[in-house]
Design a protein around this motif. Structure first.
Motif, PDB file in Angstrom:
ATOM      1  N   THR A  59      -2.279  -4.999  -2.809  1.00  8.02           N
ATOM      2  CA  THR A  59      -1.447  -6.203  -2.793  1.00  8.02           C
ATOM      3  C   THR A  59      -0.957  -6.425  -1.373  1.00  8.02           C
ATOM      4  O   THR A  59      -0.974  -5.492  -0.555  1.00  8.02           O
ATOM      5  CB  THR A  59      -0.241  -6.058  -3.753  1.00  8.02           C
ATOM      6  OG1 THR A  59       0.580  -4.981  -3.302  1.00  8.02           O
ATOM      7  CG2 THR A  59      -0.692  -5.809  -5.179  1.00  8.02           C
ATOM      8  N   PRO A  60      -0.521  -7.630  -1.048  1.00  8.31           N
ATOM      9  CA  PRO A  60      -0.118  -7.930   0.334  1.00  8.31           C
ATOM     10  C   PRO A  60       0.997  -7.042   0.882  1.00  8.31           C
ATOM     11  O   PRO A  60       1.083  -6.853   2.100  1.00  8.31           O
ATOM     12  CB  PRO A  60       0.351  -9.382   0.255  1.00  8.31           C
ATOM     13  CG  PRO A  60      -0.360  -9.942  -0.916  1.00  8.31           C
ATOM     14  CD  PRO A  60      -0.509  -8.820  -1.892  1.00  8.31           C
ATOM     15  N   LEU A  61       1.821  -6.481   0.035  1.00  2.43           N
ATOM     16  CA  LEU A  61       2.956  -5.693   0.529  1.00  2.43           C
ATOM     17  C   LEU A  61       2.695  -4.192   0.567  1.00  2.43           C
ATOM     18  O   LEU A  61       3.597  -3.415   0.862  1.00  2.43           O
ATOM     19  CB  LEU A  61       4.196  -5.988  -0.322  1.00  2.43           C
ATOM     20  CG  LEU A  61       4.656  -7.454  -0.286  1.00  2.43           C
ATOM     21  CD1 LEU A  61       5.856  -7.656  -1.184  1.00  2.43           C
ATOM     22  CD2 LEU A  61       4.954  -7.904   1.128  1.00  2.43           C
ATOM     23  N   GLN A  62       1.462  -3.781   0.293  1.00  7.91           N
ATOM     24  CA  GLN A  62       1.123  -2.358   0.383  1.00  7.91           C
ATOM     25  C   GLN A  62       0.592  -2.070   1.785  1.00  7.91           C
ATOM     26  O   GLN A  62      -0.507  -2.467   2.139  1.00  7.91           O
ATOM     27  CB  GLN A  62       0.080  -1.985  -0.673  1.00  7.91           C
ATOM     28  CG  GLN A  62       0.632  -2.032  -2.090  1.00  7.91           C
ATOM     29  CD  GLN A  62      -0.426  -1.727  -3.112  1.00  7.91           C
ATOM     30  OE1 GLN A  62      -1.484  -2.338  -3.109  1.00  7.91           O
ATOM     31  NE2 GLN A  62      -0.142  -0.764  -3.982  1.00  7.91           N
ATOM     32  N   SER A  63       1.371  -1.328   2.545  1.00  9.40           N
ATOM     33  CA  SER A  63       1.037  -1.099   3.955  1.00  9.40           C
ATOM     34  C   SER A  63      -0.103  -0.100   4.148  1.00  9.40           C
ATOM     35  O   SER A  63      -0.676  -0.041   5.232  1.00  9.40           O
ATOM     36  CB  SER A  63       2.276  -0.617   4.708  1.00  9.40           C
ATOM     37  OG  SER A  63       2.719   0.615   4.174  1.00  9.40           O
ATOM     38  N   ARG A  68      -8.236  -6.102   6.281  1.00 10.53           N
ATOM     39  CA  ARG A  68      -9.613  -6.392   5.860  1.00 10.53           C
ATOM     40  C   ARG A  68      -9.802  -6.087   4.378  1.00 10.53           C
ATOM     41  O   ARG A  68     -10.404  -6.862   3.636  1.00 10.53           O
ATOM     42  CB  ARG A  68     -10.578  -5.577   6.708  1.00 10.53           C
ATOM     43  CG  ARG A  68     -12.015  -5.775   6.325  1.00 10.53           C
ATOM     44  CD  ARG A  68     -12.940  -4.962   7.216  1.00 10.53           C
ATOM     45  NE  ARG A  68     -14.236  -4.924   6.582  1.00 10.53           N
ATOM     46  CZ  ARG A  68     -15.038  -3.899   6.606  1.00 10.53           C
ATOM     47  NH1 ARG A  68     -14.696  -2.813   7.270  1.00 10.53           N
ATOM     48  NH2 ARG A  68     -16.189  -3.939   6.007  1.00 10.53           N
ATOM     49  N   GLU A  69      -9.293  -4.946   3.918  1.00  8.36           N
ATOM     50  CA  GLU A  69      -9.428  -4.567   2.505  1.00  8.36           C
ATOM     51  C   GLU A  69      -8.680  -5.551   1.608  1.00  8.36           C
ATOM     52  O   GLU A  69      -9.176  -5.943   0.553  1.00  8.36           O
ATOM     53  CB  GLU A  69      -8.876  -3.161   2.271  1.00  8.36           C
ATOM     54  CG  GLU A  69      -9.714  -2.071   2.911  1.00  8.36           C
ATOM     55  CD  GLU A  69      -9.050  -0.723   2.777  1.00  8.36           C
ATOM     56  OE1 GLU A  69      -9.549   0.105   2.000  1.00  8.36           O
ATOM     57  OE2 GLU A  69      -8.013  -0.520   3.452  1.00  8.36           O
ATOM     58  N   LEU A  70      -7.508  -5.951   2.053  1.00  4.00           N
ATOM     59  CA  LEU A  70      -6.709  -6.901   1.279  1.00  4.00           C
ATOM     60  C   LEU A  70      -7.428  -8.241   1.161  1.00  4.00           C
ATOM     61  O   LEU A  70      -7.515  -8.817   0.068  1.00  4.00           O
ATOM     62  CB  LEU A  70      -5.338  -7.093   1.941  1.00  4.00           C
ATOM     63  CG  LEU A  70      -4.464  -8.183   1.346  1.00  4.00           C
ATOM     64  CD1 LEU A  70      -4.033  -7.818  -0.056  1.00  4.00           C
ATOM     65  CD2 LEU A  70      -3.274  -8.439   2.231  1.00  4.00           C
TER      66      LEU A  70
END
Length: 106
Positions: A59-63, A68-70
């Motif tokens: 998800t966008p908020l997982q650092s 690229r993977e997102l």
């Protein structure tokens, strides 16, 4: 003769409006089913495409994931949702047409 044409046109427009109104519950139900099916399809495909990752896509908020993977996961998810929704919407419209004799989208 002009009167017959115009009254037939009005009846046709009224029929199209009523078909659209009658189709709303069918369209809503098919959208819900489409979302559920698309979500399950995406999860299965993501597991196969990214076997080393956890079951859930980034998800966008997982650092811990690279951008690229997102982006790739999001592109895949969007494509699957679009295609699944289009197929289910078209199928629902065809079933509605068989039941009522009217196409709901025109």
């Amino acid at each position: 003769m002009g009167d017959k044409k115009s009254s037939g046109g009005r009846a046709e427009v009224k029929g199209k409006k009523s078909a659209k109104i009658l189709y709303r519950p069918v369209g809503l139900a098919s959208s819900i089913v489409g979302g559920i099916v698309a979500g399950q399809v995406f999860k299965q495909i993501y597991k196969r495409v990214a076997p080393g990752h956890p079951d859930d896509p980034p998800t966008p908020l997982q650092s811990e994931y690279r951008l690229r993977e997102l982006v790739l996961a999001s592109l895949l998810q969007g494509a699957i949702f679009s295609v699944t929704k289009a197929l289910i919407d078209r199928g629902g419209a065809r079933v509605f047409q068989k039941w009522t004799g009217e196409w709901p989208g025109d």
